[in-house]
Motif scaffolding. Structure first.
Motif: not given
Length: 505
Positions: A222-228, A282-294
């Motif tokens: 499901l992480a692929v579908k979200v995607p994370l 939670a870690i994957l989500g947090a990294v995603g917030t930074i990765w996407g923002g950058l």
């Protein structure tokens, strides 16, 4: 029968449109094709309201040899998504009626794909059988692939459309395979595919190691579908190439099916496994917030930028789910709808601009929207303000509640990791403000556009008519839910608590 009718109207309408012979559009039927699609969308939206208001359901045998039932029902977890899907498709069809069909196929095929996506999404949100859920989920993928492959950006090479659509289908098919394996493991060990029963069992009868294994498989698929992050790489290219309708449906509906699946399948059926894996989530989500923002800070294509912002916002939903608390689940469900509203608005606007400019390249000098197209400019300001989580707009509550829930997670969840993700998530909000203001500066103020004759002659038609009505409706909903969020939170409150406790209401 009303629930079944809700699914059959878009499905049969899509079948009729897709079955129309080639050349039908050339016989002057374009207008009637669009009107027919609009009627089907409006009827479906009306039925969605009736089903949600009455909390209707249907439960009859379907495939007796496998024990699969035709079981569809609505509850507080799915009610808002069902309503949102029905109303969003009306907006998508209205918007598409005001423009020529993208090159690559017939108008009937284009509208047929839109309605088929709606049928699959509604079935996914209503399904109460795990295998039925999987089948409905997969129905959506083929028409979305067709929208990207056949009706994608005409300004790019055919190889780019093939690459984007191929990446979309390969990634999502891989996620589907893992999801199916997880479902089969779960059904085999629990002896039922009924999602209501699986929610009541709440992991009882499964060893801890088995529950963690099933949760890991389901969450990865499901992480692929979200995607994370880091399974998000298919999303930017799909959004960039897809037509406006495809981008809106992808951001506002398909991504929500992934997060809904995590809640309905993993959190409800294997809660201890999800709790054990919550630090990773939670870690994957947090990294995603930074990765996407950058990525958004340096991205030059506006459609691609909004796609990366979606990765960042999905990260907040992952953090909220990882908290394991009632507040976290409420935050995830609210943020799901909030992101759908904001992303749909922005993709409508970018699609309209791209039609006139021929590209969404932010490095090309453009005239300030405030001077030549103030309606465009104002709508973009609202959308970008929502992206950065401005209080008073819908996105604020989902992000704020997600971080609040992660700071005080449920018992048994690693509080140290979750609080660390709150700090990272707060930095992600600062990045969101930075890239939203960057885009606002370029589009609204026209900063960086030199006073040349070409720019001075830049003519752009402002939003008006049906399209302006669609945009205004989204802005109104953003404001309404930003000021009175309990309108949405109250819908899922009791059922969210019941899902976490394994009690059926």
């Amino acid at each position: 029968m009303v629930v079944t009718l809700l699914l059959l109207v878009p499905l049969l309408s899509a079948t009729v449109l897709l079955a129309m012979p080639t050349g039908t559009d050339a016989k002057g039927a374009e207008r009637w094709i669009g009107i027919g699609a609009l009627i089907a969308a409006v009827v479906t939206a009306g039925l969605a309201v009736v089903v949600v208001a009455g909390r209707l359901s249907v439960d009859v045998p379907w495939i007796r040899s496998l024990g699969i039932r035709w079981h569809f029902a609505v509850d507080g977890i799915s009610a808002a998504l069902v309503l949102f899907t029905g109303l969003l498709v009306v907006a998508v069809v209205l918007h598409a009626l005001a423009a020529p069909t993208p090159q690559g196929g017939s108008r009937s095929t284009y509208f047929g794909c839109i309605l088929l996506v709606e049928a699959g999404a509604l079935a996914t949100f209503l399904a109460r059988d795990a295998l039925l859920f999987f089948i409905a989920f997969e129905v959506v993928l083929v028409p979305m692939w067709l929208l990207i492959r056949r009706f994608g950006d005409e300004h790019v090479r055919d190889t780019a459309r093939a690459d984007a659509s191929g990446r979309f289908i390969l990634f999502t098919a891989f996620g589907s395979t893992l999801m199916l394996i997880g479902i089969l493991f779960l059904v085999a060990h629990q002896g039922t595919s009924d999602l209501t029963v699986l929610g009541e069992l709440h992991g009882k009868g499964l060893s801890r190691s088995l529950e963690i294994a099933i949760a890991a498989i389901l969450l990865t698929g499901l992480a692929v579908k979200v995607p994370l992050w880091p399974l998000h790489t298919w999303l930017p290219s799909a959004h960039t190439i897809a037509p406006t309708a495809g981008s809106v449906l992808l951001a506002a509906i398909l991504l929500k099916m992934g997060t809904y699946g995590i809640v309905r399948l993993a959190v409800a059926a294997v809660p201890d496994g999800v709790a054990a894996l919550s630090p990773v989530l939670a870690i994957l989500g947090a990294v995603g917030t930074i990765w996407g923002g950058l990525a958004c800070l340096v991205e030059r294509d506006l459609k691609r930028l909004i796609a990366y912002s979606s990765v960042a916002h999905m990260g907040f939903i992952a953090i909220a789910i990882a908290s394991g608390s009632h507040t976290g689940l409420q935050a995830a469900l609210f943020a799901n709808i909030a992101h759908g509203i904001v992303a749909a608005l922005l993709f409508f606007l970018v699609g309209d601009l791209k039609e006139q400019w021929g590209s969404a390249d932010l490095t090309v000098p453009r005239v300030a929207l405030r001077d030549r197209a103030p309606r465009f400019g104002i709508a973009f300001v609202f959308g970008l303000a929502a992206v950065l989580g401005l209080p008073g707009l819908v996105s604020f509550w989902g992000e704020f509640l997600a971080l609040y829930a992660a700071w005080s997670p449920a018992q048994g969840v690693n509080i140290g990791v979750l609080r660390a993700t709150v700090v990272v998530g707060a930095f992600g909000l600062a990045l969101a403000a930075a890239y939203a203001l960057r885009v606002a500066r370029i589009l609204w103020a026209g900063e960086g556009a030199p006073e040349t004759d070409a720019v001075a002659r830049d003519v752009i038609a402002d939003e008006r008519g049906i399209r302006w009505g669609v945009v205004v409706s989204f802005i109104a909903v953003m404001l309404a839910l930003g000021v009175v969020p309990h309108l949405l939170l109250n819908i899922s409150d009791l059922d969210a608590a019941a899902l976490l406790s394994g009690v059926t209401r």
